[in-house]
Enzyme design. Structure first.
Site, PDB file in Angstrom:
ATOM      1  N   SER A   1      -7.505  -2.223   8.446  1.00  0.00           N
ATOM      2  CA  SER A   1      -7.913  -1.130   7.574  1.00  0.00           C
ATOM      3  C   SER A   1      -9.240  -1.556   6.916  1.00  0.00           C
ATOM      4  O   SER A   1      -9.756  -2.636   7.178  1.00  0.00           O
ATOM      5  CB  SER A   1      -6.818  -0.829   6.554  1.00  0.00           C
ATOM      6  OG  SER A   1      -6.070  -1.982   6.246  1.00  0.00           O
TER       7      SER A   1
ATOM      8  N   GLN B   1      -8.251   3.382  19.825  1.00  0.00           N
ATOM      9  CA  GLN B   1      -7.358   2.352  20.397  1.00  0.00           C
ATOM     10  C   GLN B   1      -7.875   1.884  21.753  1.00  0.00           C
ATOM     11  O   GLN B   1      -7.883   0.696  22.050  1.00  0.00           O
ATOM     12  CB  GLN B   1      -5.925   2.877  20.595  1.00  0.00           C
ATOM     13  CG  GLN B   1      -5.427   3.863  19.575  1.00  0.00           C
ATOM     14  CD  GLN B   1      -5.008   3.225  18.267  1.00  0.00           C
ATOM     15  OE1 GLN B   1      -5.137   2.009  18.104  1.00  0.00           O
ATOM     16  NE2 GLN B   1      -4.552   4.028  17.343  1.00  0.00           N
TER      17      GLN B   1
ATOM     18  N   GLU C   1       0.818  -8.505  11.579  1.00  0.00           N
ATOM     19  CA  GLU C   1       0.594  -7.371  10.664  1.00  0.00           C
ATOM     20  C   GLU C   1       1.152  -7.754   9.292  1.00  0.00           C
ATOM     21  O   GLU C   1       2.235  -8.327   9.203  1.00  0.00           O
ATOM     22  CB  GLU C   1       1.293  -6.122  11.245  1.00  0.00           C
ATOM     23  CG  GLU C   1       1.626  -5.009  10.280  1.00  0.00           C
ATOM     24  CD  GLU C   1       0.401  -4.282   9.711  1.00  0.00           C
ATOM     25  OE1 GLU C   1      -0.455  -3.812  10.475  1.00  0.00           O
ATOM     26  OE2 GLU C   1       0.330  -4.195   8.465  1.00  0.00           O
TER      27      GLU C   1
ATOM     28  N   TYR D   1     -12.471  10.001  11.637  1.00  0.00           N
ATOM     29  CA  TYR D   1     -12.908   8.876  10.815  1.00  0.00           C
ATOM     30  C   TYR D   1     -14.173   9.299  10.077  1.00  0.00           C
ATOM     31  O   TYR D   1     -14.901  10.192  10.537  1.00  0.00           O
ATOM     32  CB  TYR D   1     -13.183   7.627  11.667  1.00  0.00           C
ATOM     33  CG  TYR D   1     -11.929   6.853  12.059  1.00  0.00           C
ATOM     34  CD1 TYR D   1     -10.724   7.047  11.401  1.00  0.00           C
ATOM     35  CD2 TYR D   1     -11.969   5.909  13.074  1.00  0.00           C
ATOM     36  CE1 TYR D   1      -9.581   6.327  11.759  1.00  0.00           C
ATOM     37  CE2 TYR D   1     -10.833   5.185  13.438  1.00  0.00           C
ATOM     38  CZ  TYR D   1      -9.644   5.412  12.771  1.00  0.00           C
ATOM     39  OH  TYR D   1      -8.523   4.700  13.120  1.00  0.00           O
TER      40      TYR D   1
ATOM     41  N   GLN E   1       0.820  -1.210   0.000  1.00  0.00           N
ATOM     42  CA  GLN E   1       0.000   0.000   0.000  1.00  0.00           C
ATOM     43  C   GLN E   1       0.859   1.267   0.000  1.00  0.00           C
ATOM     44  O   GLN E   1       2.049   1.215   0.328  1.00  0.00           O
ATOM     45  CB  GLN E   1      -0.919  -0.001   1.234  1.00  0.00           C
ATOM     46  CG  GLN E   1      -0.188  -0.209   2.551  1.00  0.00           C
ATOM     47  CD  GLN E   1      -1.011  -0.926   3.608  1.00  0.00           C
ATOM     48  OE1 GLN E   1      -2.224  -0.976   3.506  1.00  0.00           O
ATOM     49  NE2 GLN E   1      -0.368  -1.475   4.628  1.00  0.00           N
TER      50      GLN E   1
ATOM     51  N   ASP F   1      -7.513  -5.038  14.310  1.00  0.00           N
ATOM     52  CA  ASP F   1      -7.409  -3.602  14.010  1.00  0.00           C
ATOM     53  C   ASP F   1      -7.071  -3.467  12.534  1.00  0.00           C
ATOM     54  O   ASP F   1      -5.936  -3.213  12.146  1.00  0.00           O
ATOM     55  CB  ASP F   1      -6.309  -2.974  14.877  1.00  0.00           C
ATOM     56  CG  ASP F   1      -6.138  -1.501  14.569  1.00  0.00           C
ATOM     57  OD1 ASP F   1      -7.004  -0.922  13.896  1.00  0.00           O
ATOM     58  OD2 ASP F   1      -5.118  -0.925  14.997  1.00  0.00           O
TER      59      ASP F   1
ATOM     60  N   GLY G   1      -3.056 -11.802   8.349  1.00  0.00           N
ATOM     61  CA  GLY G   1      -3.736 -12.146   9.593  1.00  0.00           C
ATOM     62  C   GLY G   1      -4.675 -13.329   9.440  1.00  0.00           C
ATOM     63  O   GLY G   1      -4.843 -14.124  10.368  1.00  0.00           O
TER      64      GLY G   1
END
Ligand code: SAM
Length: 288
Positions: free
Chosen positions: A166, A71, A115, A232, A40, A164, A147
């Site tokens: 995207s 978080q 990750e 967001y 990305q 967590d 993941g």
């Protein structure tokens, strides 16, 4: 993957097919990092009023101004709902912010972290130390990879799993599908809890319903917790939760004064309140 932002006259302007006809802008002072990784486009900006900002493929992942809201809730709602979490898995979250929060729980002894993009970790360690400090704890084992593939290899291992991710465009896509949720269930201990990035009840109803249906089918208890967060899309984001045992909507153990003093958003009161949804959302999720 397409890049979803433009920079014009010192303003970062985010648009995305997931929230059509809408845009969000922040004034920026400096581009601190801008490079494509294997997965990305990664950009870090110094904004005028919101601290540093991380964007992936042009989508805002966090700003230092309000990251604590996301978080703290994504970590502490499932962790405090569990009576004694010891083994935890965090998927995504290369910035380290979720790890920072998980590490506040002294009862947790082992944290696996998976990750897909190691460049997000490197960039966060360089530019976002207040989040990447999450990596400093010796309880954490870092795994670089997808993941979903990681979860599918694990059986009955974790008390809590936190995803967590995207958005479901780009490498996060696989984390919004049923095979992944089946894998999450299998990777949990018999009384485990899973919490995943659950998008917005205003802007992403199709996704919220899809995730709620999957968790309702697979788990004994299911819930959706809502978080206010100005940067967001639409100013809110949700957590999709599934439990194989514990009640989700209340903390199962006290929050010590020492921990509470360090938190800015989470409290036992907001834990319970976050499950009380606006009437349209309550109906939308009741009828699935
Ligand atoms: N809080 C953010 C939000 O909702 O906008 C998400 C932040 S976090 C930076 C998202 C992370 O998930 C990114 O670092 C990305 O590389 C990672 N990710 C995406 N797809 C993944 C996958 N399939 N497996 C593991 N990590 C993934």
């Amino acid at each position: 993957m397409e890049n979803h932002h433009q920079i014009k006259d010192g303003w970062f302007f985010e648009t995305c097919p997931m929230w059509p006809g809408m845009g969000f802008s922040l004034q920026i002072e400096q581009v601190l990092y801008s490079k494509r990784s294997k997965f990305q486009q990664i950009d870090v900006y110094q904004t005028r009023n919101h601290g540093k900002m991380l964007a992936l493929d042009g989508i805002i992942q966090l700003t230092e101004f309000d990251e604590f809201a996301y978080q703290e809730m994504l970590a502490h709602v499932p962790l405090f709902a569990h009576p004694c979490p010891k083994t935890v898995l965090v998927i995504g979250g290369g910035d380290g912010g979720i790890l920072r929060e998980v590490c506040r729980h002294d009862c947790v002894t082992d944290i696996d972290f998976c990750e897909i993009d190691e460049d997000v970790i490197k960039v966060s360690k360089q530019f976002l130390p207040s989040l990447a400090c999450g990596f400093d704890d010796p309880r954490i084992k870092v795994h670089i990879g997808d993941g979903c593939a990681f979860v599918l290899e694990k059986k009955s291992r974790y008390d809590v799993i936190i995803v967590d991710s995207s958005d479901p465009i780009g490498p996060g896509d696989v984390l919004f599908k049923k095979p992944f949720y089946k894998g999450l269930k299998a990777a949990l201990k018999p009384d485990g809890i899973v919490a995943t990035q659950g998008e917005s009840i205003f802007l992403h109803q199709e996704w919220v319903i899809r995730l709620a249906k999957i968790t309702k089918e697979l788990f004994i208890k299911q819930g959706y917790s809502c978080i206010m967060i100005p940067t967001y899309p639409g100013g809110n984001i949700g957590i999709c939760l599934g439990s194989l045992g514990p009640e989700l909507t209340k903390p199962a153990r006290p929050v010590s004064d020492g921990v509470q003093d360090r938190l800015k958003y989470y409290s036992p009161g907001i834990h319970e309140a976050s499950f009380i949804l606006p009437h349209f959302a309550k109906k939308m999720l009741r009828d699935i």
